[in-house]
Motif scaffolding. Structure first.
Motif, PDB file in Angstrom:
ATOM      1  N   TRP A 133       0.213  -5.362 -12.002  1.00 54.65           N
ATOM      2  CA  TRP A 133       0.813  -5.827 -12.461  1.00 54.65           C
ATOM      3  C   TRP A 133       1.715  -5.867 -10.633  1.00 54.65           C
ATOM      4  O   TRP A 133       2.226  -6.936 -10.655  1.00 54.65           O
ATOM      5  N   ARG A 134       1.190  -5.204 -10.039  1.00 53.97           N
ATOM      6  CA  ARG A 134       2.281  -5.300  -8.538  1.00 53.97           C
ATOM      7  C   ARG A 134       1.154  -6.315  -7.636  1.00 53.97           C
ATOM      8  O   ARG A 134       1.271  -7.120  -7.136  1.00 53.97           O
ATOM      9  N   ALA A 135      -0.668  -6.024  -8.178  1.00 53.16           N
ATOM     10  CA  ALA A 135      -0.983  -6.906  -7.557  1.00 53.16           C
ATOM     11  C   ALA A 135      -0.768  -8.613  -7.867  1.00 53.16           C
ATOM     12  O   ALA A 135      -0.815  -9.490  -7.360  1.00 53.16           O
ATOM     13  N   LEU A 136      -0.647  -8.868  -9.465  1.00 56.78           N
ATOM     14  CA  LEU A 136      -0.807  -9.931  -9.594  1.00 56.78           C
ATOM     15  C   LEU A 136       0.484 -10.730  -9.085  1.00 56.78           C
ATOM     16  O   LEU A 136       0.821 -11.531  -8.401  1.00 56.78           O
ATOM     17  N   THR A 137       2.098 -10.014  -9.015  1.00 57.76           N
ATOM     18  CA  THR A 137       3.035 -10.140  -8.107  1.00 57.76           C
ATOM     19  C   THR A 137       2.567 -10.671  -6.546  1.00 57.76           C
ATOM     20  O   THR A 137       3.429 -12.192  -5.946  1.00 57.76           O
ATOM     21  N   VAL A 138       2.290 -10.031  -6.259  1.00 55.54           N
ATOM     22  CA  VAL A 138       1.995 -10.069  -4.614  1.00 55.54           C
ATOM     23  C   VAL A 138       1.364 -11.220  -4.423  1.00 55.54           C
ATOM     24  O   VAL A 138       1.089 -13.163  -3.955  1.00 55.54           O
ATOM     25  N   THR A 139      -0.107 -11.523  -5.290  1.00 54.05           N
ATOM     26  CA  THR A 139      -0.708 -13.035  -5.072  1.00 54.05           C
ATOM     27  C   THR A 139       0.018 -13.592  -5.803  1.00 54.05           C
ATOM     28  O   THR A 139      -0.091 -14.891  -4.773  1.00 54.05           O
ATOM     29  N   GLY A 140       0.354 -13.656  -6.385  1.00 59.78           N
ATOM     30  CA  GLY A 140       1.302 -15.492  -6.774  1.00 59.78           C
ATOM     31  C   GLY A 140       2.438 -14.836  -5.689  1.00 59.78           C
ATOM     32  O   GLY A 140       2.056 -16.330  -5.942  1.00 59.78           O
ATOM     33  N   TYR A 141       3.076 -14.501  -5.858  1.00 55.96           N
ATOM     34  CA  TYR A 141       4.069 -15.084  -3.912  1.00 55.96           C
ATOM     35  C   TYR A 141       3.030 -15.413  -3.027  1.00 55.96           C
ATOM     36  O   TYR A 141       3.498 -16.812  -2.576  1.00 55.96           O
ATOM     37  N   ARG A 142       2.047 -15.150  -2.441  1.00 55.47           N
ATOM     38  CA  ARG A 142       1.102 -15.543  -2.219  1.00 55.47           C
ATOM     39  C   ARG A 142       0.944 -16.712  -1.632  1.00 55.47           C
ATOM     40  O   ARG A 142       0.799 -18.117  -1.134  1.00 55.47           O
ATOM     41  N   LYS A 143       0.054 -17.571  -2.964  1.00 58.72           N
ATOM     42  CA  LYS A 143      -0.018 -18.200  -3.418  1.00 58.72           C
ATOM     43  C   LYS A 143       0.851 -19.373  -3.312  1.00 58.72           C
ATOM     44  O   LYS A 143       0.307 -20.613  -2.474  1.00 58.72           O
ATOM     45  N   LEU A 144       1.398 -18.829  -3.832  1.00 59.93           N
ATOM     46  CA  LEU A 144       3.095 -19.949  -4.006  1.00 59.93           C
ATOM     47  C   LEU A 144       3.426 -20.340  -2.441  1.00 59.93           C
ATOM     48  O   LEU A 144       3.645 -21.740  -2.490  1.00 59.93           O
ATOM     49  N   ALA A 145       3.242 -19.361  -1.273  1.00 60.94           N
ATOM     50  CA  ALA A 145       3.640 -19.185   0.108  1.00 60.94           C
ATOM     51  C   ALA A 145       2.476 -20.649   0.052  1.00 60.94           C
ATOM     52  O   ALA A 145       3.283 -22.137   1.096  1.00 60.94           O
ATOM     53  N   GLU A 146       2.052 -20.420  -0.041  1.00 63.06           N
ATOM     54  CA  GLU A 146       0.638 -21.032   0.246  1.00 63.06           C
ATOM     55  C   GLU A 146       0.689 -22.850  -0.384  1.00 63.06           C
ATOM     56  O   GLU A 146       0.501 -23.440   0.491  1.00 63.06           O
ATOM     57  N   GLN A 147       0.240 -22.504  -1.279  1.00 61.95           N
ATOM     58  CA  GLN A 147       0.640 -23.846  -1.791  1.00 61.95           C
ATOM     59  C   GLN A 147       1.552 -24.624  -1.775  1.00 61.95           C
ATOM     60  O   GLN A 147       1.774 -26.185  -1.395  1.00 61.95           O
ATOM     61  N   THR A 148       3.229 -24.358  -1.586  1.00 60.90           N
ATOM     62  CA  THR A 148       4.472 -24.751  -0.821  1.00 60.90           C
ATOM     63  C   THR A 148       4.858 -24.963   0.325  1.00 60.90           C
ATOM     64  O   THR A 148       5.049 -26.365   0.835  1.00 60.90           O
ATOM     65  N   THR A 149       3.496 -24.418   0.679  1.00 67.06           N
ATOM     66  CA  THR A 149       3.580 -25.222   2.467  1.00 67.06           C
ATOM     67  C   THR A 149       2.599 -25.915   3.231  1.00 67.06           C
ATOM     68  O   THR A 149       2.446 -26.256   4.888  1.00 67.06           O
ATOM     69  N   LEU A 150       1.825 -26.503   2.757  1.00 64.94           N
ATOM     70  CA  LEU A 150       0.781 -27.597   3.013  1.00 64.94           C
ATOM     71  C   LEU A 150       1.501 -28.918   3.521  1.00 64.94           C
ATOM     72  O   LEU A 150       2.624 -29.056   2.419  1.00 64.94           O
ATOM     73  N   PRO A 151       0.566 -29.609   3.865  1.00 71.76           N
ATOM     74  CA  PRO A 151       1.437 -30.558   5.091  1.00 71.76           C
ATOM     75  C   PRO A 151       1.034 -31.784   2.923  1.00 71.76           C
ATOM     76  O   PRO A 151       0.839 -31.957   2.459  1.00 71.76           O
ATOM     77  N   ALA A 152       2.239 -32.917   3.221  1.00 69.22           N
ATOM     78  CA  ALA A 152       2.878 -33.425   1.875  1.00 69.22           C
ATOM     79  C   ALA A 152       1.758 -34.809   1.909  1.00 69.22           C
ATOM     80  O   ALA A 152       1.287 -35.170   2.924  1.00 69.22           O
ATOM     81  N   ALA A 153       1.847 -35.344   0.625  1.00 67.19           N
ATOM     82  CA  ALA A 153       0.849 -36.280   0.763  1.00 67.19           C
ATOM     83  C   ALA A 153       1.178 -37.808   1.064  1.00 67.19           C
ATOM     84  O   ALA A 153       2.295 -37.634   1.407  1.00 67.19           O
TER      85      ALA A 153
END
Length: 209
Positions: free
Chosen positions: A174-194
């Motif tokens: 659970w902890r690993a999945l939670t950390v990975t989910g937050y990390r990916k969300l941060a990476e995917q939503t801070t990319l340059p806009a289309a």
């Protein structure tokens, strides 16, 4: 001739996944409840009630009870782990507002949103089974104390050790999945806009103006 409206496949898939997810958690909870009942009523009464459990009515009641217990266990596990989850989230999002905005931006990409939903589903199952495994270990030990069999202390010790190790494994997952989910969300939503140009990288040997 217009065709009748059909349910959207993503919404139907999400509803089905949620039902299965709650049921998977609830199966563990109802098993722990059955073990607790066995511990309370003893071997003789358990043997008398055993034929009833094989009926269709009992199966239907068990399925409904498993779903209801799955909801309760999911909420209880979420409440217990919420402080730790929020602490993990602060590594990537400084505030609740930043996290909510990131979730909204992720919703603009159906593919990424679907992957995030799948990851959260696995996380919730691990979260629920952390609590389930502890309950199963405790009730299994209680049930075995009502029966006389060879090497009971050894089996009780092995069951307790295995149960605690499995519960810790679910917690770590659970902890690993939670950390990975937050990390990916941060990476995917801070990319340059289309459509936004990516800054040009300086070439070797070029002179900055």
């Amino acid at each position: 001739m217009s065709s009748s409206p059909q349910p959207e496949p993503p919404a139907l898939a999400a509803a089905t996944a949620m039902f299965v997810e709650v049921l998977v958690v609830g199966i563990g909870a109802i098993t722990a409840s059955a073990l607790l009942l066995i511990a309370l009523i003893g071997p003789a009464t358990t043997a008398k009630l055993a034929p009833v459990t094989g009926s269709s009515a009992a199966a239907g009641v068990g399925l409904a009870a498993a779903y209801a217990l799955g909801i309760l266990i999911d909420r209880a596990a979420d409440t217990a782990l919420t402080p730790h989850r929020r602490q993990l989230r602060t590594r990537f999002f400084p505030s609740n507002t930043a996290y909510a905005q990131a979730r909204l931006r992720l919703a603009d990409s159906p593919v990424l949103a679907a992957r995030a939903d799948y990851a959260r589903s696995r996380m919730r199952i691990c979260r629920g089974w952390t609590l389930n495994t502890l309950a199963l270990t405790f009730t299994a030990d209680l049930a075995m104390l009502r029966y006389s069999f060879e090497h009971r202390p050894l089996i009780l010790g092995a069951t307790s050790a295995l149960g605690m190790a499995t519960a810790f494994g679910f917690y770590r997952a659970w902890r690993a999945l939670t950390v990975t989910g937050y990390r990916k969300l941060a990476e995917q939503t801070t990319l340059p806009a289309a459509g936004q140009p990516v800054p040009a990288q300086p070439q070797p040997g070029s002179v900055a103006s």
